[in-house]
Design a protein around this motif. Structure first.
Motif, PDB file in Angstrom:
ATOM      1  N   THR A  27       0.818  -1.206   0.000  1.00 13.53           N
ATOM      2  CA  THR A  27       0.000   0.000   0.000  1.00 13.53           C
ATOM      3  C   THR A  27       0.857   1.264   0.000  1.00 13.53           C
ATOM      4  OG1 THR A  27      -0.140  -0.057   2.418  1.00 13.53           O
ATOM      5  CG2 THR A  27      -1.905  -1.149   1.171  1.00 13.53           C
ATOM      6  N   ARG A  86      -1.360  -2.006  -4.359  1.00 17.05           N
ATOM      7  CA  ARG A  86      -2.439  -1.095  -3.924  1.00 17.05           C
ATOM      8  C   ARG A  86      -1.858   0.211  -3.379  1.00 17.05           C
ATOM      9  NH1 ARG A  86      -4.291  -6.022  -1.736  1.00 17.05           N
ATOM     10  NH2 ARG A  86      -3.796  -5.328   0.392  1.00 17.05           N
ATOM     11  N   TRP A 139      -1.268   3.886  -2.874  1.00 18.87           N
ATOM     12  CA  TRP A 139      -2.201   4.994  -3.126  1.00 18.87           C
ATOM     13  C   TRP A 139      -1.537   6.367  -3.061  1.00 18.87           C
ATOM     14  CZ3 TRP A 139      -3.251   8.650   0.729  1.00 18.87           C
ATOM     15  CH2 TRP A 139      -2.747   8.340   1.999  1.00 18.87           C
ATOM     16  N   SER A 151      -3.117   2.320  -7.098  1.00 21.47           N
ATOM     17  CA  SER A 151      -4.245   3.197  -6.736  1.00 21.47           C
ATOM     18  C   SER A 151      -3.765   4.604  -6.428  1.00 21.47           C
ATOM     19  CB  SER A 151      -4.991   2.612  -5.523  1.00 21.47           C
ATOM     20  OG  SER A 151      -5.451   1.310  -5.791  1.00 21.47           O
ATOM     21  N   SER A 210      -3.396   8.300  -6.372  1.00 25.58           N
ATOM     22  CA  SER A 210      -4.275   9.424  -6.719  1.00 25.58           C
ATOM     23  C   SER A 210      -3.561  10.760  -6.636  1.00 25.58           C
ATOM     24  CB  SER A 210      -5.501   9.450  -5.788  1.00 25.58           C
ATOM     25  OG  SER A 210      -5.099   9.569  -4.432  1.00 25.58           O
ATOM     26  N   ASN A 237      -3.545   4.186 -13.027  1.00 23.69           N
ATOM     27  CA  ASN A 237      -3.702   4.638 -11.652  1.00 23.69           C
ATOM     28  C   ASN A 237      -4.926   5.546 -11.567  1.00 23.69           C
ATOM     29  OD1 ASN A 237      -1.430   3.824  -9.611  1.00 23.69           O
ATOM     30  ND2 ASN A 237      -0.369   4.118 -11.566  1.00 23.69           N
TER      31      ASN A 237
END
Length: 345
Positions: free
Chosen positions: A41, A60, A62, A84, A86, A107
Motif C-alpha cells: 500500500t 495497492r 495509493w 491506486s 491518486s 492509476n
C-alpha cells in the motif's frame, strides 16, 4: 571483544538496512527488485540502494511520499503501473537523478502539478496513460527536456498547454488517444505545435475532437484554420478566459457562422501570437497570376519589338534595292542573272 561486537553489530545493521524487503525478490546480477503483485500500500522500505530497476506494478499503493526513493538514488526504471495512486507529492522523484523510464499507467491520478518531475535530467520515457487526468501543468519541472516519449492516452484531458509541449524539445513520440479534446480556441496552440512536430519527423496518434458538436470525431489537423478565426474575441477584457466557463465562452467566441453552422471569418490575434496567416493558398494563387501576367507581358513586348524591327528592316532593304541595284539591272546584259556578279566583273 567489545570492539568486535560493535563492528559485528554495525555490519548486521547495515546488512539489515540494505537487505531486500521480505515480500520482494532482489536480483543482484540485474540489480532488480521485483515487488509486483505483493499487496503493498506504500513504497516498501529498506530497498537495496544499488538497485536500478524497481517493479512495483499491480499493488495497492495509493500515495507516493516525498522521501519515498531517497534510499534508491541509482534507479533507472521505475514501474508503478496498475496501482491506486491518486496524488504525487512534489519532489517525490527528485532524488532519482538517473531515472530514465517512469511508468504511472493505470492509476487514479487526477492532477499533475508544476515541477512534479523536477530534476530528472535523464528521464526519457514518461507514461501517464489510463488515469483520470483532467489537467496538465505548463511544465513538468526543471531538467526534464530530454524526454523523448510522452503518453497521455486514455485520460480526461480537454486541452494541453502549448508551452508544456515546447518545453520538451527532444520529443520523438507523443500519444494523445482517447481524451475528450475540446477543439476550440484553447486547443489552437496544440494544432500549431502538432503540425510542426509532425513536419520535423515526430510520431503521434493524432488528436480527435470530442467537441463542439460540428467537429466531433474530426482530426484536429483537418480542421481548417479559418474556423479558429474568431479566437480574438476570447481575448477581449470583458470576457476573461476560464477553463471552468467553456460552454458559455464557446457561444460568445463564435458569433459568426457559415452556411453549415461553422464559425465565420474574424480576427485571430487572441488565440496564438504565432498563428500563421489564414489564406495561404489564396496568396499563392494571386502571386502565381501576377507572375504569369508579368511574364506574358514581357513576352508580348518582345514579340512586338521583333515585329517592328522586322518591318523596318524589310522597308530599308527594299528601298536599298530600289535605289542602288535598279540602275545596274538596266545596263547589264541578258546573261547577267545577278547584280552582284556584274559588279564583280
Amino acid at each position: 571483544t567489545g570492539n568486535w561486537l560493535l563492528i559485528w553489530g554495525v555490519t548486521l545493521l547495515a546488512h539489515t538496512a540494505h537487505s531486500c524487503p521480505e515480500k520482494c525478490l532482489c536480483h543482484k546480477a540485474s540489480k532488480t527488485a521485483d515487488c509486483k503483485n505483493r499487496g503493498f500500500t506504500e513504497i516498501p522500505a529498506r530497498l537495496p540502494p544499488e538497485i536500478q530497476i524497481l517493479q512495483l506494478q499491480n499493488n495497492r499503493i495509493w500515495r507516493i511520499n516525498q522521501n519515498a526513493f531517497t534510499a534508491t538514488p541509482l534507479l533507472k526504471i521505475l514501474d508503478l503501473s496498475n496501482n491506486s495512486i491518486s496524488s504525487v507529492a512534489l519532489g517525490a522523484f527528485q532524488k532519482l537523478r538517473y531515472l530514465q523510464v517512469l511508468n504511472l499507467t493505470r492509476n487514479l491520478i487526477h492532477y499533475i502539478e508544476n515541477k512534479t518531475f523536477s530534476f530528472l535530467p535523464h528521464l526519457k520515457e514518461l507514461d501517464l496513460s489510463s488515469n483520470s487526468i483532467i489537467r496538465l501543468p505548463e511544465t513538468f519541472g526543471n531538467s526534464t527536456g530530454n524526454i523523448t516519449l510522452l503518453s497521455v492516452k486514455h485520460n480526461k484531458l480537454q486541452k494541453m498547454e502549448r508551452i508544456l509541449l515546447e518545453s520538451l524539445p527532444n520529443l520523438k513520440v507523443v500519444l494523445f488517444k482517447d481524451n475528450p479534446w475540446q477543439c476550440n480556441c484553447n486547443i489552437f496552440g496544440m494544432k500549431l505545435w502538432l503540425e510542426s512536430f509532425l513536419y520535423r519527423g515526430g510520431i503521434s496518434d493524432g488528436i480527435i475532437c470530442s467537441a463542439p458538436g460540428v467537429r466531433k470525431g474530426k482530426d484536429l489537423l483537418k480542421v481548417p484554420y479559418e474556423l479558429f478565426g474568431a479566437c480574438a474575441l476570447r481575448a477581449a477584457p470583458v470576457q476573461p478566459a476560464s477553463s471552468h466557463q467553456w460552454p458559455g465562452s464557446e457561444q460568445r467566441a463564435w458569433p459568426k457562422h457559415g452556411p453549415h453552422g461553422e464559425p465565420g471569418d474574424g480576427g485571430r490575434g487572441g488565440c496564438e501570437p504565432k498563428a500563421r496567416p489564414r489564406p495561404v493558398s489564396l496568396r499563392h494563387a494571386i502571386a502565381t497570376v501576377v507572375i504569369t501576367g508579368v511574364v506574358c507581358g514581357v513576352v508580348c513586348l518582345m514579340m512586338l519589338a521583333a515585329a517592328v524591327y522586322g518591318c523596318a528592316y524589310a522597308a530599308i532593304t527594299a528601298r536599298y534595292h530600289k535605289e542602288h541595284l535598279g540602275p545596274v539591272r538596266q545596263h547589264g546584259t541578258p546573261e547577267e542573272k545577278e547584280p552582284f556578279e556584274s559588279s564583280m566583273a
